[in-house]
Design a protein around this motif. Structure first.
Motif, PDB file in Angstrom:
ATOM      1  N   TYR A 197      61.961  11.486  49.655  1.00  0.00           N
ATOM      2  CA  TYR A 197      61.024  12.805  49.963  1.00  0.00           C
ATOM      3  C   TYR A 197      60.394  12.987  48.539  1.00  0.00           C
ATOM      4  CZ  TYR A 197      58.984  17.288  51.223  1.00  0.00           C
ATOM      5  OH  TYR A 197      58.035  18.147  51.314  1.00  0.00           O
ATOM      6  N   TYR A 198      58.986  13.158  48.499  1.00  0.00           N
ATOM      7  CA  TYR A 198      58.231  13.449  47.296  1.00  0.00           C
ATOM      8  C   TYR A 198      57.327  14.622  47.839  1.00  0.00           C
ATOM      9  CZ  TYR A 198      54.912  13.553  43.682  1.00  0.00           C
ATOM     10  OH  TYR A 198      54.229  13.765  42.449  1.00  0.00           O
ATOM     11  N   ALA A 199      57.078  15.746  46.861  1.00  0.00           N
ATOM     12  CA  ALA A 199      56.011  16.677  47.058  1.00  0.00           C
ATOM     13  C   ALA A 199      55.469  17.028  45.681  1.00  0.00           C
ATOM     14  CB  ALA A 199      56.694  17.788  47.910  1.00  0.00           C
ATOM     15  N   HIS A 200      54.348  17.389  45.657  1.00  0.00           N
ATOM     16  CA  HIS A 200      53.657  17.856  44.595  1.00  0.00           C
ATOM     17  C   HIS A 200      52.765  19.248  44.946  1.00  0.00           C
ATOM     18  CE1 HIS A 200      50.438  18.287  41.308  1.00  0.00           C
ATOM     19  NE2 HIS A 200      51.747  17.838  40.395  1.00  0.00           N
ATOM     20  N   GLU A 201      52.991  20.279  44.349  1.00  0.00           N
ATOM     21  CA  GLU A 201      52.484  21.740  45.011  1.00  0.00           C
ATOM     22  C   GLU A 201      51.731  22.246  43.629  1.00  0.00           C
ATOM     23  OE1 GLU A 201      54.671  25.639  44.956  1.00  0.00           O
ATOM     24  OE2 GLU A 201      55.437  24.089  46.041  1.00  0.00           O
ATOM     25  N   THR A 202      50.423  22.724  44.044  1.00  0.00           N
ATOM     26  CA  THR A 202      49.751  23.490  42.814  1.00  0.00           C
ATOM     27  C   THR A 202      49.249  24.979  43.353  1.00  0.00           C
ATOM     28  OG1 THR A 202      47.621  22.422  43.526  1.00  0.00           O
ATOM     29  CG2 THR A 202      48.774  21.296  41.846  1.00  0.00           C
ATOM     30  N   LEU A 203      49.179  25.769  42.638  1.00  0.00           N
ATOM     31  CA  LEU A 203      48.649  27.130  42.868  1.00  0.00           C
ATOM     32  C   LEU A 203      48.100  27.711  41.860  1.00  0.00           C
ATOM     33  CD1 LEU A 203      48.861  29.681  44.670  1.00  0.00           C
ATOM     34  CD2 LEU A 203      50.956  30.391  43.528  1.00  0.00           C
ATOM     35  N   ARG A 204      46.690  28.092  42.187  1.00  0.00           N
ATOM     36  CA  ARG A 204      45.952  28.883  40.868  1.00  0.00           C
ATOM     37  C   ARG A 204      45.677  30.476  41.730  1.00  0.00           C
ATOM     38  NH1 ARG A 204      44.007  26.389  36.882  1.00  0.00           N
ATOM     39  NH2 ARG A 204      44.160  24.152  36.796  1.00  0.00           N
ATOM     40  N   GLU A 205      45.917  31.468  41.079  1.00  0.00           N
ATOM     41  CA  GLU A 205      45.890  32.778  41.428  1.00  0.00           C
ATOM     42  C   GLU A 205      45.433  33.750  40.827  1.00  0.00           C
ATOM     43  OE1 GLU A 205      48.403  34.432  44.803  1.00  0.00           O
ATOM     44  OE2 GLU A 205      49.524  35.153  43.019  1.00  0.00           O
ATOM     45  N   ALA A 206      44.417  34.408  41.137  1.00  0.00           N
ATOM     46  CA  ALA A 206      44.114  35.822  40.345  1.00  0.00           C
ATOM     47  C   ALA A 206      44.876  36.860  41.096  1.00  0.00           C
ATOM     48  CB  ALA A 206      42.677  36.025  40.446  1.00  0.00           C
ATOM     49  N   PHE A 207      45.446  37.794  40.593  1.00  0.00           N
ATOM     50  CA  PHE A 207      46.177  39.069  41.061  1.00  0.00           C
ATOM     51  C   PHE A 207      45.523  40.213  40.313  1.00  0.00           C
ATOM     52  CE2 PHE A 207      50.651  41.404  41.072  1.00  0.00           C
ATOM     53  CZ  PHE A 207      50.031  42.121  42.031  1.00  0.00           C
ATOM     54  N   LEU A 208      44.717  41.217  40.998  1.00  0.00           N
ATOM     55  CA  LEU A 208      44.202  42.286  40.333  1.00  0.00           C
ATOM     56  C   LEU A 208      44.831  43.554  41.052  1.00  0.00           C
ATOM     57  CD1 LEU A 208      41.741  39.678  40.595  1.00  0.00           C
ATOM     58  CD2 LEU A 208      40.687  41.383  39.132  1.00  0.00           C
ATOM     59  N   SER A 209      45.059  44.664  39.996  1.00  0.00           N
ATOM     60  CA  SER A 209      45.620  46.049  40.597  1.00  0.00           C
ATOM     61  C   SER A 209      44.653  46.870  39.818  1.00  0.00           C
ATOM     62  CB  SER A 209      47.050  45.918  40.286  1.00  0.00           C
ATOM     63  OG  SER A 209      47.575  44.908  40.584  1.00  0.00           O
ATOM     64  N   ASP A 210      44.115  47.698  40.794  1.00  0.00           N
ATOM     65  CA  ASP A 210      43.319  48.985  40.398  1.00  0.00           C
ATOM     66  C   ASP A 210      44.162  50.180  40.397  1.00  0.00           C
ATOM     67  OD1 ASP A 210      41.506  50.850  39.799  1.00  0.00           O
ATOM     68  OD2 ASP A 210      40.320  50.582  41.381  1.00  0.00           O
ATOM     69  N   PHE A 211      44.724  50.520  38.996  1.00  0.00           N
ATOM     70  CA  PHE A 211      45.488  51.666  38.511  1.00  0.00           C
ATOM     71  C   PHE A 211      44.618  52.581  37.836  1.00  0.00           C
ATOM     72  CE2 PHE A 211      48.894  48.127  38.043  1.00  0.00           C
ATOM     73  CZ  PHE A 211      49.335  48.230  39.288  1.00  0.00           C
ATOM     74  N   THR A 212      43.407  52.839  38.101  1.00  0.00           N
ATOM     75  CA  THR A 212      42.618  53.715  37.240  1.00  0.00           C
ATOM     76  C   THR A 212      42.739  55.094  37.564  1.00  0.00           C
ATOM     77  OG1 THR A 212      40.616  52.102  37.944  1.00  0.00           O
ATOM     78  CG2 THR A 212      40.240  54.463  36.996  1.00  0.00           C
ATOM     79  N   ASP A 213      43.250  55.389  38.374  1.00  0.00           N
ATOM     80  CA  ASP A 213      43.730  56.961  38.908  1.00  0.00           C
ATOM     81  C   ASP A 213      45.080  57.330  38.115  1.00  0.00           C
ATOM     82  OD1 ASP A 213      41.385  57.465  39.746  1.00  0.00           O
ATOM     83  OD2 ASP A 213      42.035  57.580  41.863  1.00  0.00           O
ATOM     84  N   VAL A 214      46.102  56.307  37.809  1.00  0.00           N
ATOM     85  CA  VAL A 214      47.238  56.575  37.469  1.00  0.00           C
ATOM     86  C   VAL A 214      47.560  56.004  36.098  1.00  0.00           C
ATOM     87  CG1 VAL A 214      48.341  54.443  38.581  1.00  0.00           C
ATOM     88  CG2 VAL A 214      49.715  56.530  37.962  1.00  0.00           C
ATOM     89  N   TYR A 215      46.761  55.077  35.628  1.00  0.00           N
ATOM     90  CA  TYR A 215      46.976  54.394  34.310  1.00  0.00           C
ATOM     91  C   TYR A 215      45.682  54.544  33.520  1.00  0.00           C
ATOM     92  CZ  TYR A 215      51.620  52.944  36.116  1.00  0.00           C
ATOM     93  OH  TYR A 215      52.922  52.894  36.555  1.00  0.00           O
ATOM     94  N   GLY A 216      44.622  54.393  34.316  1.00  0.00           N
ATOM     95  CA  GLY A 216      43.367  54.502  33.521  1.00  0.00           C
ATOM     96  C   GLY A 216      42.667  52.967  33.395  1.00  0.00           C
ATOM     97  N   PHE A 217      43.181  52.008  34.045  1.00  0.00           N
ATOM     98  CA  PHE A 217      42.678  50.808  33.889  1.00  0.00           C
ATOM     99  C   PHE A 217      43.034  50.018  35.155  1.00  0.00           C
ATOM    100  CE2 PHE A 217      47.059  50.631  31.954  1.00  0.00           C
ATOM    101  CZ  PHE A 217      47.839  49.479  32.900  1.00  0.00           C
TER     102      PHE A 217
END
Length: 744
Positions: free
Chosen positions: A387-407
Motif C-alpha cells: 500500500y502507498y499513499a501521498h497526501e497534501t494539505l494547504r490551509e489558511a486558518f484565520l481567527s477574528d479576536f478583535t474584541d478580546v485581543y485587538g487583532f
C-alpha cells in the motif's frame, strides 16, 4: 446508453409491475433460500477481512447496516452512524466541519484539519485520510461495516480505534431504478435517485445522486434569522467492465458540493464582554449568535452580512481491477480524492469578535493498493499486498479576536505525508473447528509541516514562522487470533492486536515555536475475547465480547507552558492509559410472527495510568518568565460515556393487500466527563425515534411517516469554551416527516 435499457426502465416504471428488490422493510437482507414470511435472522455477508464471509463466522466485533437500515434511521452522513452503532461516537469540533471519531473510548479531539483520526473511514476500500474529507453525503449504499478495535493489518491507514467501511451499491445485471423523497420539520427535504443496468454485453453502469435541503432549526437570538439549512448535493457514476472472463474493472467517479449553513452553539453560562457588558446564558438551546466584522469579511472574501457557512467541493476517482487466477485473485485499487473547503464559523456564539473562525483548505490524497489473496479451497487462506499513499494539505486558518485581543490571527501552512507499507494475513484451519490467524504489517510514514506561519492583522510584531518541521515513524503492527466453533451455530474467538495512529502537529494559532514540536505516534495493544451464536433455529442471535486496551503515548489535547507567552494549546502524549469494557448484542426474530427486536449494550471505562499534565493556573502564577507546574493525572477519567445502549423493535403485519410496519428505536449515552473541568461535562441522554411504513404486498412503492427524538429531549453533543464564551453544541429537537419511495 443502450436504447433497450432505457426503454426497459421506462416500461417498468409505467407498469409498476416489479416488487421492491433486495431488502425487507426492516432493513435486514433475506438470506439465500430463506422465505420472506418465515421469520428468523438472515445471513449477512461482509468483507471485513478482504474476502466474503458471514458476519457470524468472523472473529471480530463488527456491526453491519444495510441500505434499508440506513434509510430507516435517516443516515445521510458518516456522523449519523453513531445513532445506530454500539460504541461509536462522532462529534464535530465546536459544531464545525471537523469531525472527531471515537470507538470504545478511543478517540482524538482536534479542531485543526491536518491530523489523522483514530477511526479510519473507507469508501469502496479507499481511505479518506483526513477527517474533514469524510463529511460528504452517504447515499446509494449497499452496506456499512463498523469494525471495533485496532486495524493494523488489512486496511490502508493504521488506526487504533477501528474502521468504518462504506460499500456503495454496484451496477445491476438487469435494468433497475428508484427514487426516494423525504420531507420533514423545518422544511427539511431530501431526494435520492438511481438508475442501473447493462449498456452492453460486458459493461454495466449505475448512476446515482442525492440532494439535501432545508432544516434550519436554530435562530439568531437578536435578529431572529434562521441558521442550519442544508444545501448538499452529490452524484456518483460506477462503471463495471468485464474485460475478460477472469478480469473485471470498476471505475467510480464521484462529486459533491456543500453550500450549507454552519451550526451554532448556545451559551450555557453568561459571557462577559470587556467594555461591553454581560450577555446572559441562553435558556433555549436553539438560540445562537454570530457576526462578521467588515475587516474580517473582506479578508476572507465574504459578505459582511453572511451567516456561518460552508462552501465545500469534493470529488475523486478510483479504479478497481480484479484478475482471477486458478487459486489466487489479484486486486489493484488506484484512487485520487480531493477536497476544497471554505468554512466560516462563529465559535463564541455571539455578535462579538471573540472567536470568529475561517478555514480555507485544499486537500488531496493519491493511493495505490495491490494485493494477492487465496481463492481456492483448503485449510490455509491468506492475503498479502503493498500500500502507498501521498497526501497534501494547504490551509489558511484565520481567527477574528478583535474584541478580546485587538487583532486577527492569520495562520497558514502546508503539510505533506507519504506512507508505504507491506501487509499479510493468514488463516489456518487446524481442524474443522479450530482456526489460527496471524497478520503483520510493516509501515513507514514521513509527515512534514511546511511554511507554517502565524501573524496578526494589524501587525503587532508577534507571531512565528518556520520552513520545515518533520516527523514520522516505522512501525510493525499486527494481529494474532484463535477461533473455535463449538458447533455450526456458535463461535468462540480471542485476539491480540497492535495498532498505531500517526503522530503530527498542533496547527493552531500559536505565538511560540515550542507549540509546533510534533507529538509522537500513539500505540494501542488490544486484547479481546468473544462469542457469536445463532440459536433457536436462527431466530435468536447472541454476540458478546470483552476487551482490554493498553494505551501508549495517547494523544491528548492539553497545554504547554512557554516562558514568554505562557499557556499554549497543544496536543501532547500521555505515556500510559487503559480502557476496558464489555459488549452484548441481541437480535430476536421469532418465526412467522413479523416481530424483530435488537438490543446492544456497551460498558467501558478508561483512565490515565501515567500522565503528568500541566496545571495551567499554577503555572501562570509563576510568570514571567513562566514555569510549567504539573499535576499527576494517574487515575483520571479519559472522558467518554461509560454506558452506551442501542435498541429497537419492529412488527410487520398484512392488511387487505398491504403490509404495515411499525417500528421504534432508542439509544442512550451516559454522562461524559470533560478533561477541561466539571463545568464542561456533558449530561447523559435518551433518544427515541418511531416510524410507520405502508407498502403494497406486491408493488413498487412504500410510504413512511416518522418522528425523530419524539420525546423532544434537550441534549448537548459537546461542551467547550473559546476565549470568554462557554458554549454547548445542542442536538436537534423533535422532528417529524414523511418519506415516499418508488423502486423496481
Amino acid at each position: 446508453m443502450k436504447a433497450s435499457f432505457v426503454r426497459a426502465v421506462i416500461g417498468r416504471i409505467m407498469t409498476g409491475g416489479i416488487m421492491i428488490g433486495g431488502a425487507l422493510p426492516g432493513g435486514m437482507a433475506l438470506a439465500e433460500g430463506q422465505e420472506g414470511g418465515a421469520g428468523g435472522i438472515p445471513e449477512i455477508i461482509v468483507t471485513a477481512q478482504r474476502r466474503e464471509q458471514s458476519v457470524q463466522d468472523v472473529g471480530l466485533s463488527v456491526s453491519v447496516l444495510s441500505a434499508a437500515d440506513l434509510a430507516a434511521h435517516h443516515v445521510t452522513s458518516v456522523n449519523d452512524l453513531q445513532n445506530v452503532t454500539p460504541g461509536l461516537e462522532v462529534t464535530n469540533a465546536f459544531g464545525g466541519g471537523q469531525p472527531q471519531f471515537r470507538i470504545r473510548g478511543v478517540g482524538f479531539n482536534d479542531y485543526a484539519s491536518n491530523n489523522t483520526p483514530t477511526v479510519g473511514v473507507y469508501v469502496d476500500e479507499v481511505a479518506y485520510p483526513l477527517p474533514i474529507m469524510t463529511q460528504g453525503l452517504v447515499y446509494d449504499v449497499d452496506r456499512v461495516e463498523v469494525l471495533r478495535g485496532p486495524q493494523g493489518v488489512l486496511y490502508g491507514r493504521n488506526t487504533t480505534g477501528g474502521a468504518i467501511n462504506i460499500l456503495t451499491a454496484n451496477p445491476t445485471d438487469t435494468a433497475s431504478a428508484g427514487i426516494t423523497g423525504d420531507y420533514g420539520s423545518y422544511g427539511a427535504a431530501k431526494v435520492e435517485a438511481y438508475v442501473s443496468g447493462p449498456v452492453s454485453d460486458t459493461v454495466k453502469v449505475r448512476l446515482s445522486a442525492m440532494t439535501q435541503q432545508g432544516g434550519a432549526w436554530q435562530t439568531n437570538r437578536v435578529t431572529g434569522q434562521d441558521l442550519g439549512n442544508a444545501n448538499r448535493t452529490a452524484a456518483r457514476a460506477k462503471i463495471a467492465w468485464a474485460a475478460t472472463p477472469d478480469t473485471d474493472a470498476t471505475l467510480n467517479l464521484h462529486y459533491g458540493r456543500d453550500l450549507s449553513d454552519g451550526s451554532g452553539g448556545y451559551l450555557f453560562n453568561p459571557v462577559v464582554q470587556p467594555g461591553v457588558g454581560t450577555l446572559p446564558a441562553d435558556t433555549d438551546p436553539s438560540k445562537t449568535g454570530w457576526s462578521l466584522s467588515p475587516a474580517f469579511a473582506k479578508l476572507i472574501g465574504a459578505d459582511p452580512t453572511a451567516k456561518p457557512f460552508r462552501n465545500n467541493t469534493s470529488g475523486g476517482a478510483d479504479l478497481t481491477v480484479t484478475h482471477r487466477f486458478e487459486d489466487v485473485t489479484l486486486t489493484s485499487i488506484t484512487a485520487w480524492e480531493a477536497l476544497n473547503r471554505k468554512e466560516f464559523n462563529d465559535w463564541d456564539a455571539t455578535a462579538y469578535r471573540d472567536a470568529d473562525e475561517y478555514f480555507n483548505s485544499r486537500a488531496q490524497d493519491v493511493s495505490q493498493e495491490v494485493r494477492l489473496a487465496s481463492s481456492g479451497p483448503g485449510r490455509l487462506q491468506w492475503v498479502g499486498g503493498l500500500y502507498y499513499a501521498h497526501e497534501t494539505l494547504r490551509e489558511a486558518f484565520l481567527s477574528d479576536f478583535t474584541d478580546v485581543y485587538g487583532f486577527i490571527a492569520n495562520t497558514r501552512y502546508a503539510q505533506t505525508a507519504e506512507s508505504i507499507s507491506g501487509f499479510g494475513q493468514a488463516d489456518y484451519a487446524v481442524t474443522d473447528r479450530l482456526k489460527l490467524i496471524l497478520g503483520l504489517r510493516e509501515e513507514h510514514e514521513d509527515r512534514t509541516l511546511r511554511t507554517f506561519s502565524t501573524s496578526t492583522i494589524p501587525d503587532t510584531g508577534i507571531g512565528v514562522s518556520t520552513d520545515k518541521v518533520p516527523t514520522g515513524f516505522t512501525q510493525t503492527t499486527g494481529k494474532a487470533g484463535v477461533e473455535f466453533k463449538l458447533d455450526d451455530a456458535a463461535l468462540l474467538y480471542a485476539n491480540v492486536s497492535r495498532g498505531v495512529k500517526s503522530g503530527g502537529f498542533t496547527a493552531y494559532n500559536t505565538l511560540a515555536l515550542s507549540g509546533l514540536a510534533p507529538f509522537r505516534p500513539e500505540v494501542l495493544w488490544a486484547y479481546e475475547a468473544g462469542v457469536k451464536s445463532d440459536l433457536a433455529d436462527h431466530t435468536l442471535r447472541l454476540n458478546a465480547s470483552a476487551y482490554y486496551y493498553d494505551y501508549h503515548n495517547q494523544q491528548v489535547q492539553s497545554v504547554i507552558i512557554d516562558p514568554t507567552f505562557g499557556a499554549i494549546g497543544k496536543i501532547v502524549n500521555a505515556p500510559r492509559s487503559e480502557i476496558y469494557g464489555a459488549e452484548l448484542e441481541v437480535q430476536w426474530a421469532p418465526a412467522h410472527t413479523g416481530l424483530r427486536v435488537t438490543q446492544a449494550l456497551g460498558l467501558s471505562h478508561g483512565e490515565f495510568t501515567e500522565f503528568n499534565a500541566v496545571n495551567t493556573a499554577a503555572s501562570l502564577a509563576t510568570c514571567y518568565p513562566c514555569r510549567a507546574i504539573y499535576t499527576d493525572q494517574a487515575g483520571g477519567d479519559l472522558g467518554f460515556p461509560r454506558i452506551t445502549y442501542n435498541g429497537g423493535a419492529s412488527y410487520d403485519w398484512a392488511l387487505s393487500g398491504y403490509t404495515v410496519k411499525a417500528e421504534a428505536d432508542y439509544s442512550y449515552r451516559s454522562s461524559e466527563r470533560s478533561l477541561l473541568g466539571s463545568r464542561y461535562n456533558v449530561a447523559g441522554y435518551w433518544l427515541v425515534n418511531a416510524a410507520v411504513t405502508l407498502a403494497p404486498e406486491r408493488g413498487p412503492w412504500t410510504a413512511t411517516v416518522y418522528g425523530q427524538n419524539i420525546l423532544d429531549r434537550r441534549y448537548d453533543l459537546l461542551r467547550n469554551f473559546f476565549t470568554n464564551a462557554d458554549i454547548a453544541i445542542p442536538g436537534r429537537p423533535a422532528t417529524w416527516g414523511v418519506r415516499l419511495s418508488y423502486q423496481y
